[in-house]
Write a protein that holds these residues in place. Structure first.
Motif, PDB file in Angstrom:
ATOM      1  N   THR A  96       0.811  -1.231   0.000  1.00  0.00           N
ATOM      2  CA  THR A  96       0.000   0.000   0.000  1.00  0.00           C
ATOM      3  C   THR A  96       0.842   1.278   0.000  1.00  0.00           C
ATOM      4  N   ARG A  97       2.159   1.113  -0.084  1.00  0.00           N
ATOM      5  CA  ARG A  97       3.038   2.290   0.008  1.00  0.00           C
ATOM      6  C   ARG A  97       2.762   3.304  -1.108  1.00  0.00           C
ATOM      7  N   GLU A  98       2.624   2.798  -2.316  1.00  0.00           N
ATOM      8  CA  GLU A  98       2.402   3.713  -3.458  1.00  0.00           C
ATOM      9  C   GLU A  98       1.077   4.453  -3.327  1.00  0.00           C
ATOM     10  N   ARG A 104      -0.873  11.191  -0.047  1.00  0.00           N
ATOM     11  CA  ARG A 104      -0.169  12.346   0.526  1.00  0.00           C
ATOM     12  C   ARG A 104      -0.035  13.456  -0.515  1.00  0.00           C
ATOM     13  N   LYS A 105       0.336  13.034  -1.738  1.00  0.00           N
ATOM     14  CA  LYS A 105       0.494  14.008  -2.838  1.00  0.00           C
ATOM     15  C   LYS A 105      -0.822  14.716  -3.129  1.00  0.00           C
ATOM     16  N   PHE A 112      -9.914  11.014  -2.580  1.00  0.00           N
ATOM     17  CA  PHE A 112      -8.906   9.957  -2.764  1.00  0.00           C
ATOM     18  C   PHE A 112      -9.056   8.897  -1.661  1.00  0.00           C
ATOM     19  N   LEU A 113      -9.278   9.376  -0.450  1.00  0.00           N
ATOM     20  CA  LEU A 113      -9.447   8.464   0.690  1.00  0.00           C
ATOM     21  C   LEU A 113     -10.647   7.544   0.462  1.00  0.00           C
ATOM     22  N   ALA A 114     -11.736   8.127  -0.010  1.00  0.00           N
ATOM     23  CA  ALA A 114     -12.951   7.339  -0.256  1.00  0.00           C
ATOM     24  C   ALA A 114     -12.699   6.252  -1.300  1.00  0.00           C
ATOM     25  N   GLU A 115     -11.879   6.592  -2.296  1.00  0.00           N
ATOM     26  CA  GLU A 115     -11.608   5.630  -3.380  1.00  0.00           C
ATOM     27  C   GLU A 115     -10.618   4.532  -2.960  1.00  0.00           C
ATOM     28  N   HIS A 116      -9.731   4.870  -2.027  1.00  0.00           N
ATOM     29  CA  HIS A 116      -8.668   3.903  -1.649  1.00  0.00           C
ATOM     30  C   HIS A 116      -8.645   3.631  -0.140  1.00  0.00           C
TER      31      HIS A 116
END
Length: 201
Positions: A96-98, A104-105, A112-116
């Motif tokens: 999950t690092r990428e 963060r970017k 983005f949080l909702a999607e991932h």
């Protein structure tokens, strides 16, 4: 206090058994299972435990060894559980690092949080676990697997000895308990303790 008996235990036991064969023998025989006493005498003879002090010492040593092995096995199991958890977190962290870097970017965007969310939560959980364990540099999965294998092998050896030591401890403690009960050693010591406590007051 009563000195620890040094005479041959078997002689002592035989004398006590003979002495018991007087008045009230039936009642006495109920208290002391004679078959059990015979087994105890055989055990003492086979193992060369002909002095009470030696029997006492062996019983204490066997108990200590058994407890040490038990603690060793528990410690290995605890560490093995830690390794299993850590390994999972390291794998999740790498996977999950990428995604987390992209999050963060994206300025920690809610979209983005909702999607991932699943990946981000796994990443955060892994980071939290590393912090909790005080890990600065992550160990490799390979090194963890090697440590786990070593612990597992050690645990198997310890467990085999643990089973043997448990049996030995039980036999020694049973023999000692039978001797104590027949000879009244435990009672004598209890009386001594009570006398000493009485003097202290």
């Amino acid at each position: 206090s009563t000195p620890t008996p040094k005479v041959n235990l078997l002689v002592d036991i035989q004398a006590k058994l003979q002495a018991g064969k007087g008045a009230g023998y039936a009642r006495w025989a109920k208290v002391f299972n004679l078959k059990q006493m015979a087994q105890t005498m055989n055990y003492l003879t086979e193992h060369g435990l002909l002095e009470y002090a030696v029997l006492e010492e062996k019983a204490a040593a066997a108990t200590t060894r058994h407890n040490e092995l038990s603690a060793q096995i528990k410690a290995a199991e605890t560490r093995m559980a830690e390794i299993a958890t850590l390994r999972t977190h390291i794998i999740n962290y790498a996977k999950t690092r990428e995604v987390y870097a992209a999050y963060r970017k994206a300025g920690y965007s809610k979209k983005f949080l909702a999607e991932h969310e699943a990946d981000i939560l796994l990443h955060k959980a892994a980071k939290q676990a590393f912090d909790d364990l005080g890990i600065k540099k992550l160990p490799t999965v390979k090194s963890l697997q090697a440590e786990y294998a070593t612990l597992l092998e050690g645990k198997k050896k310890d467990y085999a000895e643990y089973r043997r030591s448990r049996e030995e401890m039980r036999e020694l403690l049973a023999a000692k308990a039978n001797v104590d009960r027949l000879m009244g050693y435990g009672e004598e010591r209890q009386n001594d303790r009570e006398k000493e406590q009485g003097q202290d007051r």
